[in-house]
Structures are given as C-alpha cells and as structure tokens.
Write a protein that holds these residues in place. Structure first.
Motif, PDB file in Angstrom:
ATOM      1  N   GLN A   8       0.823  -1.204   0.000  1.00  0.00           N
ATOM      2  CA  GLN A   8       0.000   0.000   0.000  1.00  0.00           C
ATOM      3  C   GLN A   8       0.862   1.261   0.000  1.00  0.00           C
ATOM      4  O   GLN A   8       2.050   1.221   0.333  1.00  0.00           O
ATOM      5  CB  GLN A   8      -0.918  -0.019   1.227  1.00  0.00           C
ATOM      6  N   PRO A   9       0.255   2.436  -0.362  1.00  0.00           N
ATOM      7  CA  PRO A   9       0.972   3.708  -0.248  1.00  0.00           C
ATOM      8  C   PRO A   9       1.377   3.947   1.200  1.00  0.00           C
ATOM      9  O   PRO A   9       0.663   3.524   2.108  1.00  0.00           O
ATOM     10  CB  PRO A   9      -0.068   4.744  -0.717  1.00  0.00           C
ATOM     11  N   PRO A  10       2.501   4.612   1.470  1.00  0.00           N
ATOM     12  CA  PRO A  10       3.365   5.254   0.465  1.00  0.00           C
ATOM     13  C   PRO A  10       4.414   4.333  -0.137  1.00  0.00           C
ATOM     14  O   PRO A  10       5.211   4.754  -0.946  1.00  0.00           O
ATOM     15  CB  PRO A  10       4.049   6.345   1.281  1.00  0.00           C
ATOM     16  N   TRP A  11       4.439   3.062   0.274  1.00  0.00           N
ATOM     17  CA  TRP A  11       5.538   2.184  -0.142  1.00  0.00           C
ATOM     18  C   TRP A  11       5.311   1.593  -1.536  1.00  0.00           C
ATOM     19  O   TRP A  11       6.106   1.802  -2.437  1.00  0.00           O
ATOM     20  CB  TRP A  11       5.726   1.061   0.884  1.00  0.00           C
ATOM     21  N   GLN A  12       4.255   0.789  -1.672  1.00  0.00           N
ATOM     22  CA  GLN A  12       3.947   0.127  -2.949  1.00  0.00           C
ATOM     23  C   GLN A  12       5.172  -0.623  -3.497  1.00  0.00           C
ATOM     24  O   GLN A  12       5.527  -0.523  -4.663  1.00  0.00           O
ATOM     25  CB  GLN A  12       3.437   1.142  -3.967  1.00  0.00           C
ATOM     26  N   LEU A  13       5.791  -1.396  -2.609  1.00  0.00           N
ATOM     27  CA  LEU A  13       7.005  -2.140  -2.953  1.00  0.00           C
ATOM     28  C   LEU A  13       6.727  -3.561  -3.403  1.00  0.00           C
ATOM     29  O   LEU A  13       7.611  -4.226  -3.944  1.00  0.00           O
ATOM     30  CB  LEU A  13       7.954  -2.166  -1.750  1.00  0.00           C
ATOM     31  N   ILE A  14       5.526  -4.054  -3.136  1.00  0.00           N
ATOM     32  CA  ILE A  14       5.183  -5.433  -3.460  1.00  0.00           C
ATOM     33  C   ILE A  14       3.919  -5.448  -4.302  1.00  0.00           C
ATOM     34  O   ILE A  14       2.941  -4.770  -3.974  1.00  0.00           O
ATOM     35  CB  ILE A  14       4.971  -6.271  -2.179  1.00  0.00           C
ATOM     36  N   GLY A  15       3.954  -6.216  -5.383  1.00  0.00           N
ATOM     37  CA  GLY A  15       2.780  -6.359  -6.223  1.00  0.00           C
ATOM     38  C   GLY A  15       1.860  -7.446  -5.699  1.00  0.00           C
ATOM     39  O   GLY A  15       1.899  -7.820  -4.528  1.00  0.00           O
ATOM     40  N   GLU A  16       1.023  -7.998  -6.564  1.00  0.00           N
ATOM     41  CA  GLU A  16       0.099  -9.047  -6.164  1.00  0.00           C
ATOM     42  C   GLU A  16       0.865 -10.301  -5.750  1.00  0.00           C
ATOM     43  O   GLU A  16       1.842 -10.686  -6.385  1.00  0.00           O
ATOM     44  CB  GLU A  16      -0.833  -9.390  -7.328  1.00  0.00           C
ATOM     45  N   VAL A  17       0.427 -10.929  -4.669  1.00  0.00           N
ATOM     46  CA  VAL A  17       1.051 -12.150  -4.173  1.00  0.00           C
ATOM     47  C   VAL A  17       0.018 -13.267  -4.195  1.00  0.00           C
ATOM     48  O   VAL A  17      -1.036 -13.162  -3.573  1.00  0.00           O
ATOM     49  CB  VAL A  17       1.586 -11.970  -2.736  1.00  0.00           C
ATOM     50  N   ARG A  18       0.307 -14.337  -4.922  1.00  0.00           N
ATOM     51  CA  ARG A  18      -0.587 -15.499  -4.970  1.00  0.00           C
ATOM     52  C   ARG A  18      -0.018 -16.556  -4.016  1.00  0.00           C
ATOM     53  O   ARG A  18       0.915 -17.277  -4.361  1.00  0.00           O
ATOM     54  CB  ARG A  18      -0.706 -16.018  -6.402  1.00  0.00           C
ATOM     55  N   PHE A  19      -0.594 -16.636  -2.825  1.00  0.00           N
ATOM     56  CA  PHE A  19      -0.040 -17.468  -1.767  1.00  0.00           C
ATOM     57  C   PHE A  19      -0.110 -18.960  -2.068  1.00  0.00           C
ATOM     58  O   PHE A  19       0.590 -19.743  -1.449  1.00  0.00           O
ATOM     59  CB  PHE A  19      -0.750 -17.164  -0.443  1.00  0.00           C
ATOM     60  N   ASN A  20      -0.962 -19.350  -3.000  1.00  0.00           N
ATOM     61  CA  ASN A  20      -1.069 -20.770  -3.329  1.00  0.00           C
ATOM     62  C   ASN A  20      -0.101 -21.188  -4.429  1.00  0.00           C
ATOM     63  O   ASN A  20      -0.125 -22.335  -4.868  1.00  0.00           O
ATOM     64  CB  ASN A  20      -2.506 -21.108  -3.756  1.00  0.00           C
ATOM     65  N   GLU A  21       0.758 -20.276  -4.893  1.00  0.00           N
ATOM     66  CA  GLU A  21       1.749 -20.578  -5.919  1.00  0.00           C
ATOM     67  C   GLU A  21       3.145 -20.336  -5.351  1.00  0.00           C
ATOM     68  O   GLU A  21       3.587 -19.199  -5.247  1.00  0.00           O
ATOM     69  CB  GLU A  21       1.531 -19.723  -7.162  1.00  0.00           C
ATOM     70  N   PRO A  22       3.851 -21.402  -4.945  1.00  0.00           N
ATOM     71  CA  PRO A  22       5.157 -21.238  -4.303  1.00  0.00           C
ATOM     72  C   PRO A  22       6.138 -20.404  -5.108  1.00  0.00           C
ATOM     73  O   PRO A  22       6.889 -19.606  -4.547  1.00  0.00           O
ATOM     74  CB  PRO A  22       5.657 -22.684  -4.149  1.00  0.00           C
ATOM     75  N   GLU A  23       6.159 -20.556  -6.444  1.00  0.00           N
ATOM     76  CA  GLU A  23       7.107 -19.798  -7.253  1.00  0.00           C
ATOM     77  C   GLU A  23       6.797 -18.304  -7.235  1.00  0.00           C
ATOM     78  O   GLU A  23       7.675 -17.472  -7.484  1.00  0.00           O
ATOM     79  CB  GLU A  23       7.137 -20.322  -8.693  1.00  0.00           C
ATOM     80  N   ASN A  24       5.541 -17.937  -6.936  1.00  0.00           N
ATOM     81  CA  ASN A  24       5.165 -16.532  -6.820  1.00  0.00           C
ATOM     82  C   ASN A  24       5.390 -16.010  -5.408  1.00  0.00           C
ATOM     83  O   ASN A  24       5.830 -14.874  -5.205  1.00  0.00           O
ATOM     84  CB  ASN A  24       3.697 -16.360  -7.226  1.00  0.00           C
ATOM     85  N   LEU A  25       5.102 -16.853  -4.419  1.00  0.00           N
ATOM     86  CA  LEU A  25       5.245 -16.461  -3.026  1.00  0.00           C
ATOM     87  C   LEU A  25       6.705 -16.394  -2.588  1.00  0.00           C
ATOM     88  O   LEU A  25       7.102 -15.494  -1.849  1.00  0.00           O
ATOM     89  CB  LEU A  25       4.482 -17.442  -2.138  1.00  0.00           C
TER      90      LEU A  25
END
Length: 221
Positions: A55-72
C-alpha cells in the motif's frame, strides 16, 4: 525519518540481473519495514507486513498469490532477508527484532550485545542472509517450500509455517487430520465474517493458514 520515495515492486530477479538493483530494493524495504514495525508496537504478522508494503506510500510489493510457491517464494525470501538484516542493525542499539510469521515485533534488550544465536546455530538467519537462495529455480523452490511446510531441514517445529498456520486457526499444536482443519477453518471463517464484526484481513489470514495446512496434509498423505 527521511522522506521515502517508493521503488519498483519486487521483481523475480534472475542471475543476469544487476545485484545493484536488488540491493537498492533491499534498502527501500529496510526503511519501509522498520517504519511499519515502529507503527505496530504489539507486532504484526507476515501477511499484515506484506499488505502494508503493498500500500501507499511504499507500494514495494505487487500481487502475491499465496497458493503458488514460485510466486510467493521471492516475496517471502526478500522480506525475511530484510528482517534479518534489520535485526542485526538494531541489535547494535540494544533493540531486539523478534521474527516469526505470526508476530514480528521490536522490543528493547536488557543488555546491549550478545543478542541472538551464534551463526552456527541460527540456521534460519544463515539461509535468509544468503542472497544466492533468492535465485533458486522453480523446482528447487517447490522442494524447499515442501520441506519447510512439513517441518524438515532441521527447522524447529515452533518456527515452521505449518505450526504457525495451525495456531492461526486456533489449534494449540499440530492437528492430527485434515478434516479437523476444515472444521476449525469453517468455524473461524463464520466467526470472522464481516456481518459478525470481522474484517477482510482476518479472512485472508485464515485462508492463507488453511492453504498451508492443506498443502501439509497433501504432502504427508
């Protein structure tokens, strides 16, 4: 604290990418994570910290799909890399950073110096401070996450993601079967429904815990 200009969202950095870019991202996260922890004296869980960094003001992380290990995995690894670096920095000023998926918080040490475990014993610290682990191939990530969720690799049960998930659903220890998990999950979701005074963040935390335990019982069956 100095004003912060948010950097790019966490990329999946490959070996060919610049180490300088990754280090810049880490420095941005060090500032943001310390700021968020000082705003939460009672502590914050990993999911809550990730949401704060999205969230603002950081916005350092995009969408995280917790059920996909390669994304998490890259998000989880980089966050815990930052936490262990921050813990080392704060120890010099007499502050202790407690690192657990369920509760990450700052406290003041009674005695400055001699904080934490020796490197030879603190295997989690060694793992997360080794940036080469960030660039694991997807098959290695899957194996590592499977080991982590089932409590292998010498990680103490009280630090495992699986036990943290069980505690999130109200268990005192590891449940014996997945049907127990489903029953407790349904009850917790009903109790946390917005119509009963709950909130969306709690529902997301319960969903994440359920996903971790579902993976755990799939692996041991």
């Amino acid at each position: 604290m100095a004003n912060f200009t948010s950097g790019p969202k966490i990329p999946r950095v490959h070996q060919s990418d610049s180490d300088a870019v990754l280090e810049q991202q880490i420095q941005h996260m060090l500032v943001a994570v310390e700021h968020e922890l000082r705003r939460a004296p009672a502590g914050i869980n990993e999911l809550g910290l990730i949401k704060s960094l999205q969230q603002p003001p950081w916005q350092l992380i995009g969408e995280v799909r917790f059920n996909e290990p390669e994304n998490l995995y890259p998000v989880h690894f980089l966050l815990f890399h930052v936490l262990y670096r921050l813990r080392d920095q704060l120890a010099e000023t007499g502050e202790i950073l407690v690192i657990s998926p369920l509760n990450i918080r700052l406290s003041v040490a009674d005695v400055v110096g001699g904080l934490g475990m020796p490197d030879s014993l603190d295997s989690l610290r060694q793992f997360y401070l080794d940036l080469s682990q960030y660039r694991l191939p997807e098959d290695a990530i899957q194996r590592m996450m499977d080991d982590f969720w089932t409590g292998r690799q010498g990680i103490a049960p009280e630090h495992s993601e699986t036990l943290a998930a069980a505690e999130s659903l109200g268990f005192d220890g590891m449940p014996e079967s997945f049907p127990e998990v489903k029953k407790r999950f349904r009850r917790a979701v009903m109790q946390s429904h917005p119509d009963r005074g709950g909130d969306t963040e709690t529902i997301q935390r319960l969903n994440h815990a359920f996903s971790v335990l579902k993976t755990h019982f799939r692996l041991i069956s």
